[in-house]
Motif scaffolding. Structure first.
Motif, mmCIF file in Angstrom:
data_model
loop_
_atom_site.group_PDB
_atom_site.id
_atom_site.type_symbol
_atom_site.label_atom_id
_atom_site.label_comp_id
_atom_site.label_asym_id
_atom_site.label_seq_id
_atom_site.Cartn_x
_atom_site.Cartn_y
_atom_site.Cartn_z
ATOM 1 N N ALA A 468 -0.378 93.410 119.388
ATOM 2 C CA ALA A 468 -0.603 94.566 120.238
ATOM 3 C C ALA A 468 0.008 95.495 119.902
ATOM 4 O O ALA A 468 -0.494 96.690 120.161
ATOM 5 C CB ALA A 468 0.373 94.001 121.392
ATOM 6 N N THR A 469 0.553 95.661 118.708
ATOM 7 C CA THR A 469 1.082 96.876 117.982
ATOM 8 C C THR A 469 1.110 96.712 116.498
ATOM 9 O O THR A 469 1.116 95.387 116.103
ATOM 10 C CB THR A 469 2.676 97.202 118.276
ATOM 11 O OG1 THR A 469 3.557 96.085 117.937
ATOM 12 C CG2 THR A 469 2.740 97.269 119.889
ATOM 13 N N TRP A 470 1.279 97.802 115.974
ATOM 14 C CA TRP A 470 1.503 97.797 114.230
ATOM 15 C C TRP A 470 2.473 97.047 113.740
ATOM 16 O O TRP A 470 2.778 96.187 112.903
ATOM 17 C CB TRP A 470 1.324 99.189 113.592
ATOM 18 C CG TRP A 470 -0.016 99.608 113.449
ATOM 19 C CD1 TRP A 470 -0.314 101.150 114.245
ATOM 20 C CD2 TRP A 470 -1.289 99.163 113.348
ATOM 21 N NE1 TRP A 470 -1.468 101.306 114.141
ATOM 22 C CE2 TRP A 470 -2.332 100.162 113.660
ATOM 23 C CE3 TRP A 470 -1.715 97.914 112.692
ATOM 24 C CZ2 TRP A 470 -3.647 99.989 113.524
ATOM 25 C CZ3 TRP A 470 -3.076 97.807 112.496
ATOM 26 C CH2 TRP A 470 -3.809 98.892 112.795
ATOM 27 N N GLU A 471 3.652 97.383 114.535
ATOM 28 C CA GLU A 471 4.915 96.595 114.418
ATOM 29 C C GLU A 471 4.976 94.997 114.223
ATOM 30 O O GLU A 471 5.354 94.248 113.425
ATOM 31 C CB GLU A 471 6.033 97.131 115.138
ATOM 32 C CG GLU A 471 7.506 96.428 114.932
ATOM 33 C CD GLU A 471 8.522 97.178 115.697
ATOM 34 O OE1 GLU A 471 9.593 96.656 115.568
ATOM 35 O OE2 GLU A 471 8.039 97.908 116.841
ATOM 36 N N ALA A 472 4.200 94.603 115.585
ATOM 37 C CA ALA A 472 4.221 93.004 115.736
ATOM 38 C C ALA A 472 3.320 92.598 114.333
ATOM 39 O O ALA A 472 3.741 91.616 113.680
ATOM 40 C CB ALA A 472 3.470 92.819 116.972
ATOM 41 N N LYS A 473 2.161 93.228 114.167
ATOM 42 C CA LYS A 473 1.328 92.801 112.940
ATOM 43 C C LYS A 473 1.975 92.937 111.595
ATOM 44 O O LYS A 473 2.055 91.834 110.805
ATOM 45 C CB LYS A 473 0.014 93.612 112.779
ATOM 46 C CG LYS A 473 -0.877 93.345 114.108
ATOM 47 C CD LYS A 473 -2.068 94.226 113.795
ATOM 48 C CE LYS A 473 -3.263 94.076 115.007
ATOM 49 N NZ LYS A 473 -4.510 94.698 114.697
ATOM 50 N N ALA A 474 2.763 93.913 111.273
ATOM 51 C CA ALA A 474 3.468 93.806 110.361
ATOM 52 C C ALA A 474 4.640 92.944 110.190
ATOM 53 O O ALA A 474 4.767 92.273 108.840
ATOM 54 C CB ALA A 474 4.352 95.459 110.140
ATOM 55 N N ASN A 475 5.242 92.545 111.389
ATOM 56 C CA ASN A 475 6.279 91.732 111.214
ATOM 57 C C ASN A 475 5.664 90.408 110.946
ATOM 58 O O ASN A 475 6.414 89.243 110.483
ATOM 59 C CB ASN A 475 7.425 91.640 112.318
ATOM 60 C CG ASN A 475 8.246 92.929 112.173
ATOM 61 O OD1 ASN A 475 8.317 93.696 111.156
ATOM 62 N ND2 ASN A 475 8.645 93.371 113.375
ATOM 63 N N ALA A 476 4.635 89.870 111.273
ATOM 64 C CA ALA A 476 3.807 88.689 111.070
ATOM 65 C C ALA A 476 3.178 88.664 109.797
ATOM 66 O O ALA A 476 3.652 87.500 109.048
ATOM 67 C CB ALA A 476 2.760 88.657 112.297
ATOM 68 N N ALA A 477 2.954 89.713 109.023
ATOM 69 C CA ALA A 477 2.558 89.793 107.641
ATOM 70 C C ALA A 477 3.997 89.472 106.818
ATOM 71 O O ALA A 477 3.889 88.634 106.065
ATOM 72 C CB ALA A 477 2.073 91.198 107.385
ATOM 73 N N ALA A 478 4.941 90.138 107.276
ATOM 74 C CA ALA A 478 6.141 89.844 106.490
ATOM 75 C C ALA A 478 6.674 88.461 106.699
ATOM 76 O O ALA A 478 7.450 87.942 105.764
ATOM 77 C CB ALA A 478 7.588 90.797 106.888
ATOM 78 N N THR A 479 6.439 87.690 107.798
ATOM 79 C CA THR A 479 6.629 86.380 108.044
ATOM 80 C C THR A 479 5.994 85.472 107.041
ATOM 81 O O THR A 479 6.516 84.623 106.384
ATOM 82 C CB THR A 479 6.268 85.929 109.702
ATOM 83 O OG1 THR A 479 7.296 86.793 110.178
ATOM 84 C CG2 THR A 479 7.085 84.461 109.673
ATOM 85 N N ILE A 480 4.769 85.807 106.796
ATOM 86 C CA ILE A 480 3.718 84.976 105.944
ATOM 87 C C ILE A 480 4.451 85.374 104.648
ATOM 88 O O ILE A 480 4.493 84.311 103.783
ATOM 89 C CB ILE A 480 2.303 85.634 105.912
ATOM 90 C CG1 ILE A 480 1.724 85.443 107.367
ATOM 91 C CG2 ILE A 480 1.426 84.968 104.848
ATOM 92 C CD1 ILE A 480 1.589 83.943 107.916
ATOM 93 N N PHE A 481 4.674 86.291 104.172
ATOM 94 C CA PHE A 481 5.256 86.741 102.691
ATOM 95 C C PHE A 481 6.588 85.854 102.700
ATOM 96 O O PHE A 481 6.775 85.169 101.732
ATOM 97 C CB PHE A 481 5.684 88.239 102.807
ATOM 98 C CG PHE A 481 6.618 88.473 101.606
ATOM 99 C CD1 PHE A 481 6.199 88.672 100.345
ATOM 100 C CD2 PHE A 481 8.052 88.571 101.787
ATOM 101 C CE1 PHE A 481 6.894 88.896 99.313
ATOM 102 C CE2 PHE A 481 8.889 88.722 100.678
ATOM 103 C CZ PHE A 481 8.316 88.769 99.288
ATOM 104 N N SER A 482 7.513 85.832 103.781
ATOM 105 C CA SER A 482 8.840 84.975 103.547
ATOM 106 C C SER A 482 8.404 83.397 103.538
ATOM 107 O O SER A 482 8.983 82.883 102.582
ATOM 108 C CB SER A 482 9.542 85.075 104.921
ATOM 109 O OG SER A 482 10.834 84.425 104.933
ATOM 110 N N LEU A 483 7.554 82.995 104.191
ATOM 111 C CA LEU A 483 7.090 81.594 104.240
ATOM 112 C C LEU A 483 6.571 80.999 103.009
ATOM 113 O O LEU A 483 6.466 80.127 102.213
ATOM 114 C CB LEU A 483 6.302 81.159 105.342
ATOM 115 C CG LEU A 483 6.659 81.191 106.702
ATOM 116 C CD1 LEU A 483 5.761 81.117 107.787
ATOM 117 C CD2 LEU A 483 7.699 80.360 107.106
ATOM 118 N N SER A 484 5.642 82.356 102.387
ATOM 119 C CA SER A 484 4.997 81.859 101.188
ATOM 120 C C SER A 484 5.922 81.639 99.756
ATOM 121 O O SER A 484 5.456 81.661 98.556
ATOM 122 C CB SER A 484 3.910 82.875 101.101
ATOM 123 O OG SER A 484 4.333 84.124 100.574
#
Length: 681
Positions: A468-484
């Motif tokens: 719903a927000t850029w912040e939500a998308k950004a933190n989802a991307a950061a989660t992908i980064f962390s998991l990878s």
């Protein structure tokens, strides 16, 4: 829990008592300074909840002294040396009084309570120093009026007769807090009525008060020198955080990026951010290539199987991490100016630079248990949002909190708040949920739980693509980064088209912060060769070409990795980026130039003469490369020399050597496809 009495430590934000120096003024200037200082003390409000009588006493004496200094200013007289020396010393004592009252008023109430005995002694010692100075003050010799002489004698008598005073109520309150900490340490849940009574007496009467108190305690950690004191402060943070949740419920959720400890309103200097996490570095270290990273981030990178520098792509000659103390000191100074907690302590045993305290750990467990139980109960989205926000805040404190939260079953409960339906109805809840997962994923053990818990990864991907927000998308991307960061998860995530497309779409259309998070996740995924092929097929080179003007360092680093590992398709796509890389050689930062040089060398070596011709067509390219050969890092100079040799061989008609390095079929394919691309342009 016992706390040994100690002198109340001066805060770092103000000079210590020993640093006060009386001004080198003339007689009247000194008296004027004393009058102003005594009036400033007189205008201070007495402490409200602790040490009220102590502060009121010194404020009253300052008011009386102001009358003396006002009289001396209106009826100036020459001072003899003893009088002048007395006033200079009095100036220092009054400065210390003012600082003590302000520190007590502005600092943590909990820590003040624990130090109540030593602080009370400090008030008494300062009054005794005033008494000594007034004893040697020649009242009659300076020609004061009888009224002022009587006033001075009155102040002198009050100071000399003053006794050390510790309010029994304050002492009982201190004993109550220490008892609570002891009970928590023994895993006994505190009596909530007793907890409420203590917090009310301290003026901590709502969630906002508790949040401010936690911030004050976090700042207090920086003022402590020894680990024992830091450990005691950490225990108090655990107690306040627990009380905040059980007594006053959740905070009013506010939004900040990434669960990072620094609010988005604070503009963090680029040099203070870790290139991997994009967060403020707490423990900067230098790797073999000379690049600086936060110790936690680069350690995870290396332990995940990487043997290259994340920024430059160079192979690390060794994995030694050298502390960058100069940068750490600069970051620490900046944090204190911004009132941002810098040292992360969670504290009785010390491991990896982190202090652990038994009472604090048990308080965290109790807080987690309370919040998870509350979240598991049926409730409205608004109520859930408050609880998830508290979990989000707790998950960014330390590794112990993250471990306890995963053990308590927090992750499955968060999944229900990742969906687009929640995002459309209550965007903040979606942000808080995905950010909590991001914070939890920092702990290596939690990555497996996140990856294997039903619906969690799909939920994160959904937020990445349609948050719903850029912040939500950004933190989802950061989660992908962390998991990878885990090799097997990197391969698994790289096989998901939705992940790759979601990251590239975010990199193209997001705001600056979300673009960065997306690019860093893409760079991490590009560590797998199979994933690079999928990225190229998905248009990663074209995407990088679009964003290179906004985030050149991240974009060029991705292009360098992709060109090295992406095969013919990557080379063909990179043909369109050659001129942009040429511009970056002229205008980019040192790091950008280094990556651009390495990328161009790879393109020209593998792509054949058409690629070299495109580079040669850039106006003044040889002069630019010549300049780069004389500046920058060793790698930059080496790559610049290689690129210049390639250009000169091409100009001399010796570019066949380049083609010979590839199989005939590969060279033919590249040339044919490149010509087609040129015609299309």
């Amino acid at each position: 829990m016992t706390v040994s009495p100690q002198v109340f430590p001066p805060r770092k934000r103000r000079p210590s008592a020993g640093a006060f120096i009386a001004p080198n003024f003339s007689d009247q200037k000194l008296v004027q300074s004393l009058l102003i200082l005594s009036q400033e003390i007189s205008s201070l409000k007495p402490l409200q909840f602790l040490l009220k009588r102590n502060s009121l006493s010194v404020i009253r004496k300052a008011k009386l002294l102001a009358v003396l200094f006002d009289e001396l200013l209106r009826n100036p007289i020459p001072f003899l040396s003893p009088t002048l020396l007395c006033f200079e010393e009095m100036y220092i004592v009054l400065q210390r009084i003012k600082t003590l009252i302000e520190d007590c008023s502005n600092g943590s109430k909990m820590w003040l309570l624990i130090q109540i005995e030593s602080v009370s002694s400090s008030f008494h010692e300062l009054i005794l120093e005033l008494s000594t100075l007034l004893d040697i003050f020649p009242v009659k010799e300076v020609g004061l009026s009888e009224d002022i002489q009587e006033l001075v004698l009155l102040i002198r008598n009050q100071c000399s007769q003053a006794k050390a005073f510790l309010d029994p109520k304050d002492n009982n309150l201190r004993h109550g807090v220490l008892t609570l900490l002891d009970r928590i340490k023994k895993q006994i849940v505190p009596d909530h009525s007793k907890l409420a009574e203590i917090f009310d007496k301290l003026g901590l009467r709502n969630s906002s008060d508790c949040t401010e108190e936690i911030e004050s305690l976090e700042e207090e950690i920086q003022n402590q020198i020894d680990d024992k004191s830091k450990s005691e402060v950490v225990a108090l943070i655990g107690l306040v955080r627990y009380a905040k949740c059980v007594l006053y419920g959740a905070s009013t959720p506010t939004s900040d990026h990434g669960g990072r400890k620094v609010s988005p309103e604070v503009n963090i200097p680029t040099d203070f951010r870790c290139p991997i996490s994009l967060d403020l570095m707490r423990d900067p270290v230098v790797v073999a290539t000379g690049q600086t990273y936060d110790r936690e981030s680069i350690t995870l990178w290396i332990e995940s199987g990487h043997n290259t520098c994340p920024k430059t792509g160079q192979k690390l000659a060794h994995t030694n991490l050298i502390p960058n103390l100069a940068l750490k000191n600069l970051i620490g100074m900046w944090c204190r100016e911004q009132k941002i907690p810098f040292e992360t302590t969670d504290g009785n045993q010390k491991a990896d630079g982190v202090i652990r305290n038994k009472a604090a750990l048990e308080a965290v467990k109790m807080t987690v248990s309370f919040l998870v139980n509350k979240l598991s109960q049926s409730q409205s989205l608004e109520a859930a949002n408050g609880v998830v926000y508290e979990l989000r805040a707790l998950a960014k404190t330390n590794s112990d909190s993250r471990a306890y939260m995963a053990e308590a079953g927090t992750i499955p409960l968060l999944v229900r708040y990742l969906g687009s339906d929640v995002g459309s109805e209550l965007p903040n809840l979606q942000v808080n949920a995905v950010t909590t997962l991001l914070n939890l994923s920092i702990l290596e053990a939690n990555k497996a739980t996140i990856m294997e818990t039903d619906g969690t990864l799909n939920g994160v991907i959904e937020v990445l693509r349609s948050g719903a927000t850029w912040e939500a998308k950004a933190n989802a991307a950061a989660t992908i980064f962390s998991l990878s960061g885990v090799h097997s998860y990197r391969k698994r995530l790289g096989r998901k088209t939705r992940v790759l497309k979601g990251l590239m779409d975010l990199a193209k259309s997001g705001n600056t912060i979300s673009k960065k998070d997306a690019l860093m996740a893409i760079l991490n995924l590009a560590g797998d060769r199979e994933t690079v092929g999928r990225l190229v097929e998905g248009g990663v080179v074209e995407m990088v070409t679009e964003v290179v003007n906004v985030l050149p360092e991240e974009a060029v680093t991705i292009l360098e990795v992709v060109v090295k590992r992406g095969g013919i398709a990557a080379l063909v796509s990179a043909y369109k980026a050659i001129k942009k890389l040429g511009v970056l050689l002229r205008e980019g930062s040192d790091a950008v130039r280094e990556s651009a040089l390495a990328t161009l060398v790879t393109i020209c070596r593998k792509g054949g003469s058409e690629m070299v011709a495109e580079l040669a067509s850039i106006s003044g390219i040889e002069r630019i490369i010549w300049e780069l050969m004389g500046m920058g890092t060793i790698r930059s100079r080496r790559k610049a020399a290689s690129l210049l040799r390639i250009l000169r061989r091409w100009a001399a008609g010796l570019d066949g050597e380049l083609a010979d390095r590839q199989s005939n079929s590969t060279a033919s394919t590249v040339r044919t496809t490149t010509r087609s691309a040129t015609l299309a342009i």
